[in-house]
Design a protein around this motif. Structure first.
Motif, PDB file in Angstrom:
ATOM      1  N   HIS B  52       9.577   2.890  -3.653  1.00 19.08           N
ATOM      2  CA  HIS B  52      10.117   2.432  -4.854  1.00 19.08           C
ATOM      3  C   HIS B  52      11.182   3.767  -5.501  1.00 19.08           C
ATOM      4  CE1 HIS B  52      10.796  -0.295  -8.638  1.00 19.08           C
ATOM      5  NE2 HIS B  52      11.158  -0.238  -7.778  1.00 19.08           N
ATOM      6  N   ASN B  53      12.131   3.433  -5.792  1.00 18.44           N
ATOM      7  CA  ASN B  53      13.301   4.708  -6.232  1.00 18.44           C
ATOM      8  C   ASN B  53      12.662   5.982  -5.456  1.00 18.44           C
ATOM      9  OD1 ASN B  53      14.640   2.648  -7.518  1.00 18.44           O
ATOM     10  ND2 ASN B  53      13.247   2.644  -9.000  1.00 18.44           N
ATOM     11  N   ASP B  54      12.398   5.941  -4.562  1.00 15.46           N
ATOM     12  CA  ASP B  54      12.143   6.881  -3.694  1.00 15.46           C
ATOM     13  C   ASP B  54      10.561   7.671  -3.724  1.00 15.46           C
ATOM     14  OD1 ASP B  54      14.534   7.715  -2.005  1.00 15.46           O
ATOM     15  OD2 ASP B  54      15.253   8.066  -4.220  1.00 15.46           O
ATOM     16  N   GLN B  55       9.890   6.992  -4.552  1.00 12.36           N
ATOM     17  CA  GLN B  55       8.256   7.093  -4.749  1.00 12.36           C
ATOM     18  C   GLN B  55       7.083   6.447  -3.752  1.00 12.36           C
ATOM     19  OE1 GLN B  55       7.460   7.703  -8.756  1.00 12.36           O
ATOM     20  NE2 GLN B  55       5.521   8.991  -8.626  1.00 12.36           N
ATOM     21  N   GLN B  56       6.862   6.144  -2.874  1.00 12.43           N
ATOM     22  CA  GLN B  56       5.844   5.976  -2.211  1.00 12.43           C
ATOM     23  C   GLN B  56       4.789   5.061  -3.326  1.00 12.43           C
ATOM     24  OE1 GLN B  56       3.945   7.549   0.959  1.00 12.43           O
ATOM     25  NE2 GLN B  56       2.576   5.793   2.078  1.00 12.43           N
ATOM     26  N   ILE B  57       4.724   3.975  -3.078  1.00 13.76           N
ATOM     27  CA  ILE B  57       3.507   2.857  -3.863  1.00 13.76           C
ATOM     28  C   ILE B  57       2.262   2.725  -3.219  1.00 13.76           C
ATOM     29  CG2 ILE B  57       5.625   1.656  -4.505  1.00 13.76           C
ATOM     30  CD1 ILE B  57       4.560  -1.016  -2.538  1.00 13.76           C
ATOM     31  N   ASP B  58       2.091   2.246  -3.424  1.00 14.99           N
ATOM     32  CA  ASP B  58       0.068   2.796  -3.286  1.00 14.99           C
ATOM     33  C   ASP B  58       0.447   1.222  -2.448  1.00 14.99           C
ATOM     34  OD1 ASP B  58      -2.178   3.760  -4.393  1.00 14.99           O
ATOM     35  OD2 ASP B  58      -3.221   1.908  -4.017  1.00 14.99           O
ATOM     36  N   ASP B  59      -0.948   1.782  -0.974  1.00 17.84           N
ATOM     37  CA  ASP B  59      -1.370   0.460  -0.598  1.00 17.84           C
ATOM     38  C   ASP B  59      -1.970  -0.533  -1.550  1.00 17.84           C
ATOM     39  OD1 ASP B  59      -0.335   2.201   1.279  1.00 17.84           O
ATOM     40  OD2 ASP B  59      -3.134   2.467   2.156  1.00 17.84           O
ATOM     41  N   SER B  60      -2.548  -0.429  -2.183  1.00 19.38           N
ATOM     42  CA  SER B  60      -2.456  -1.497  -2.723  1.00 19.38           C
ATOM     43  C   SER B  60      -2.227  -2.301  -3.968  1.00 19.38           C
ATOM     44  CB  SER B  60      -3.590  -1.261  -4.523  1.00 19.38           C
ATOM     45  OG  SER B  60      -3.519  -0.666  -5.428  1.00 19.38           O
ATOM     46  N   GLN B  61      -0.306  -1.923  -3.646  1.00 22.25           N
ATOM     47  CA  GLN B  61       0.385  -3.141  -3.722  1.00 22.25           C
ATOM     48  C   GLN B  61       1.411  -3.705  -3.197  1.00 22.25           C
ATOM     49  OE1 GLN B  61       1.951   0.967  -6.684  1.00 22.25           O
ATOM     50  NE2 GLN B  61       3.221  -0.805  -7.111  1.00 22.25           N
ATOM     51  N   TRP B  62       0.591  -3.467  -1.610  1.00 21.28           N
ATOM     52  CA  TRP B  62       1.310  -4.334  -0.197  1.00 21.28           C
ATOM     53  C   TRP B  62       0.132  -5.174   0.000  1.00 21.28           C
ATOM     54  CZ3 TRP B  62       0.849  -2.812   4.453  1.00 21.28           C
ATOM     55  CH2 TRP B  62       0.824  -1.430   4.644  1.00 21.28           C
ATOM     56  N   SER B  63       0.062  -5.661   0.813  1.00 17.56           N
ATOM     57  CA  SER B  63      -0.828  -6.430   2.237  1.00 17.56           C
ATOM     58  C   SER B  63      -0.114  -6.700   3.251  1.00 17.56           C
ATOM     59  CB  SER B  63      -1.160  -7.212   1.630  1.00 17.56           C
ATOM     60  OG  SER B  63      -0.531  -8.431   0.853  1.00 17.56           O
ATOM     61  N   GLU B  64      -1.288  -7.111   4.139  1.00 15.35           N
ATOM     62  CA  GLU B  64      -0.392  -7.506   5.253  1.00 15.35           C
ATOM     63  C   GLU B  64      -1.801  -8.527   5.299  1.00 15.35           C
ATOM     64  OE1 GLU B  64      -1.563  -4.315   9.177  1.00 15.35           O
ATOM     65  OE2 GLU B  64      -1.738  -6.070  10.069  1.00 15.35           O
ATOM     66  N   VAL B  65      -0.729  -9.815   6.439  1.00 18.81           N
ATOM     67  CA  VAL B  65      -1.281  -9.919   6.566  1.00 18.81           C
ATOM     68  C   VAL B  65      -0.995 -10.974   7.888  1.00 18.81           C
ATOM     69  CG1 VAL B  65       0.487 -12.261   5.343  1.00 18.81           C
ATOM     70  CG2 VAL B  65      -1.435 -13.256   5.770  1.00 18.81           C
ATOM     71  N   ALA B  66      -1.687 -11.523   8.908  1.00 15.41           N
ATOM     72  CA  ALA B  66      -1.679 -11.918   9.946  1.00 15.41           C
ATOM     73  C   ALA B  66      -1.823 -13.372   9.996  1.00 15.41           C
ATOM     74  CB  ALA B  66      -2.573 -11.856  10.699  1.00 15.41           C
ATOM     75  N   ILE B  67      -0.422 -13.960  10.701  1.00 16.08           N
ATOM     76  CA  ILE B  67      -0.243 -15.971  10.922  1.00 16.08           C
ATOM     77  C   ILE B  67      -1.187 -15.899  11.517  1.00 16.08           C
ATOM     78  CG2 ILE B  67       1.193 -17.176  11.339  1.00 16.08           C
ATOM     79  CD1 ILE B  67       3.467 -15.863   9.723  1.00 16.08           C
ATOM     80  N   PRO B  68      -2.226 -17.277  12.059  1.00 16.65           N
ATOM     81  CA  PRO B  68      -3.274 -17.632  12.901  1.00 16.65           C
ATOM     82  C   PRO B  68      -2.540 -18.277  13.742  1.00 16.65           C
ATOM     83  CG  PRO B  68      -3.586 -18.834  10.997  1.00 16.65           C
ATOM     84  CD  PRO B  68      -2.262 -17.998  10.950  1.00 16.65           C
TER      85      PRO B  68
END
Lengths: 278, 278, 278, 278
Positions: B52-68
């Motif tokens: 975000h604005n050239d600064q890497q965001i923390d892994d807690s701020q995005w998530s991965e989900v798999a569609i069943p």
């Protein structure tokens, strides 16, 4: 119209369908007429009988398959030429429970994965064409179940229920313009508006007590808070008497009968009756 | 064009995508850019970085989900205003195995349940409109993989690959009439013809080695015998270099990026390179 | 199928139509049922009688108007509630003359001005969507009447005449996909192909001797050389027995009846009989 | 927005268009760029010059034709490969007169014959799909020019003027759903609503003073009382500065340029300037 539920009420409903077909050349049948197994809907008894030229075929000659993503149950068989009759009966106990919990609409990033496919446009619900229109008209409203009620109201108010006004290729766009349709079209239009506003919505076919004339019915399930809430913009009968058969993106996924080959429907009799409890 | 495979060949492919967006108001992002985990495709290493604005965001701020239903992997996050950049890298080992077994097309009653939804029409593949046309032209052919090859041939021969000739709402009907399109449109047209002939077919997005200009690509998976066989009617590059991302009914299900809110794409850089094995 | 004409043959044809309507609220009627005055078609006698609740209305209560661009004749009246019946009879002498002169298709710059509007796409003939498809398939052919015959052949061969297979909103695109239709749809498809190849083509309604079941019919006029040549891709009956009513861009322009208000058709009886000459 | 006119005001407007094309193979050109001769619009001077590879071609090599039904003027020529430039200039005196007379909408039975074709649906104005929708929303209003103003208001209010939001195949249905478009689309939507309510409406192209950026413009003529009244739902500039070129059912009839063959537009410069009177 949402289900108005009292705490943990139990209803027993007998459903029945009889389909009769004339098959000219050998054909393959797929039927989605069996009641969907759900936590709120227990199947007390169930029977399916298939007749070829008035003679019941052996159970080894047909099979049942459940589609993984939806748990829709599907009867399949190969049909030699002649007359085919399918009799389906089930006794179902519906347990209506007061839906507690949140009535807010989740932001996309909080939706469970299973709800995500129901944000996408589909054959008869071209929600990608309604984005700006829905945003203009409803974008300013609070994102909770009152928004879904506003959509349901709009569909009910601008659409006339007119038998024969649509066909198998009619889409939500067509219904939005023509301002008329049958249950299938009311469902598609409500779904399209939900999805255009990033609210997961899916199509459900079912049996419906007190529907006149008796027929298969269609309604909409909208993902609100943490559960799928049912809506029926036709307002033809109380949803307390709705017994779901199959869910899908739209009518394309839940056809009660599909075939290969030349098949002619001769008759279709449906009923759903609530038993006065013992 | 089908994959021509030699027995158990191994290819290592490095894929990369960089997406840059300008976000005006807070928006929600969903990205389907991650390689799909498959038995024939092992992910050796993988990295996703979001800035975000050239600064890497923390892994807690995005998530991965798999569609069943599909196992498509989806990255999700809420994006405050500003510039957002997503860098995805993966090293994949593809194991190509000679497809043994039947090359016949299964009758509907023998198809596995998971294949059934891919017989239905969808947003951009209105196969219900092509039934008679497909039957007239191909109904007499033997129902094995040579039929699918005939369909792929037809799509390749009657369609010109023309950048900019279609848009996000273009359907298979449009492509059938206009006789031009891009990879998405070639895939939709092949899918429509398969489904009209009762052959399950699904859309797959992916990275493709040697695609010029580099971009996300689209191909088709057709259910033949007992497996999904990949086809690409654009014939732009060898499918040996195709690394699947996501599958779905059509392009509606596999958008590499979808948003709420006003989001403007600034840049999109894709690459897929086959490594000469060590 | 083009008219096969012998030199200056004369045919006498009696045409008749009876239309009966139920009018709920006051409505306005426009009827295009009168035979078109043409040099090759002389109207020997003609009668139109209009009845309101079985009582013939006075001639002052309806009027006839001719549309300047097409010379289509139109009966108009205001209809109070009740039952309305219209009886139209005409005796027509058709003079078929051998079409001499060029059979080449004119380049656009040589077409007479009156033919130019019939190059444009219209409501049911979206020729702008067929440009590339027509060019691919027919662009290499010689531009004379054999090209139009090739188009007529294609329409006849790929389309099944199926009662009830189309409706009032069906377009040439729909017919091209569904491969079935009625006379209206055959006409639209032939028109679309002509216009896509820059050949002026227009729709003509009419009475047709020996049509089974009797009904209004539709055919196509194509501008070839220096005249409008008639074609009928349904090939249902000899065009020697076709008595034109009205011309237009497509079916939208030649509706035999149009209304304001709620009007219900009760009956429609058509006939066209060739008299054996005295 | 209707023209607000003071009694018999005179405006002098200079219009200019320059079109430049690259022609690959010999092509045929038709141009509708010349000002329409009208009682309220006198052409003081006019010049058209056509250049092939920068050399003016002889007047014998192009021709002017007027389409009978509309009096649209059309320049036609055959273009050999190379660069083609067309320069059109005209000085026009517009005489605005106070429109006296009735402002009522005529019942269909009283409309002049020339207005009748403009009640019919057309390629981009599918008014047959809007009948019920228009009736529901506007059917109760008084049938005079205030009804047309209500329609114009609706089009203006629900549609965003967005460059690049539509293409040559966009219809009124598309615009009604997308809620955005350019002048062409605003015109089509207003026309569709008028015709759905049995009000004759036609499309007019023209030059427009003070249009930013300068371009050809489109507006709508609606038959009110006994004359065609002009409306422009884009409200981009005063209609006092509108100089009509061509009329038609919709954009299909008034294309400023149409071709056979492969032609590439290189440039298009338009201007319309009101002269301060001497």
């Amino acid at each position: 119209m949402t289900i108005t539920e009292t705490e943990c009420e139990t209803t027993c409903i007998d459903v029945h369908s009889q389909l009769i077909y004339e098959v000219a050349n050998a054909a393959e049948f797929q039927l989605q007429i069996a009641v969907r197994p759900l936590s709120q809907q227990s199947i007390e008894s169930e029977s399916v009988k298939i007749y070829h030229n008035d003679q019941q075929i052996d159970d080894s000659q047909w099979s049942e398959v459940a589609i993984p993503a939806t748990e829709n149950r599907c009867y399949r068989f190969r049909a030699e030429p002649g007359q085919w009759r399918i009799d389906y009966d089930a006794a179902v106990t519906k347990i209506s429970q007061l839906q507690a919990g949140s009535h807010c609409l989740s932001p996309i990033t909080s939706l469970p994965a299973e709800a995500l496919p129901f944000l996408n446009p589909s054959r008869y619900c071209e929600s990608d064409r309604f984005l700006q229109l829905a945003e203009n008209q409803f974008g300013g409203l609070k994102r909770d179940d009152s928004l879904v009620e506003a959509l349901e109201n709009m569909v009910f108010n601008r659409t006339s229920y007119t038998m024969g006004s649509s066909n198998a290729q009619t889409t939500a766009t067509d219904t939005y313009l023509s301002t008329e349709g049958v249950c299938r079209d009311f469902a598609h239009l409500l779904i399209v508006l939900c999805r255009a506003l990033r609210i997961p919505a899916r199509y459900t076919s079912g049996y419906l007590v007190e529907l006149q004339p008796p027929d298969f019915h269609a309604a909409v399930e909208v993902f609100i808070g943490d559960h799928w809430q049912i809506y029926d913009a036709t307002r033809l009968a109380s949803l307390g008497g709705f017994v779901p058969i199959a869910i899908g993106l739209d009518a394309a996924d839940v056809a009660f009968a599909s075939f290969s080959g030349k098949v002619n429907m001769l008759n279709c009799t449906i009923s759903a009756v609530a038993r006065t409890s013992a």
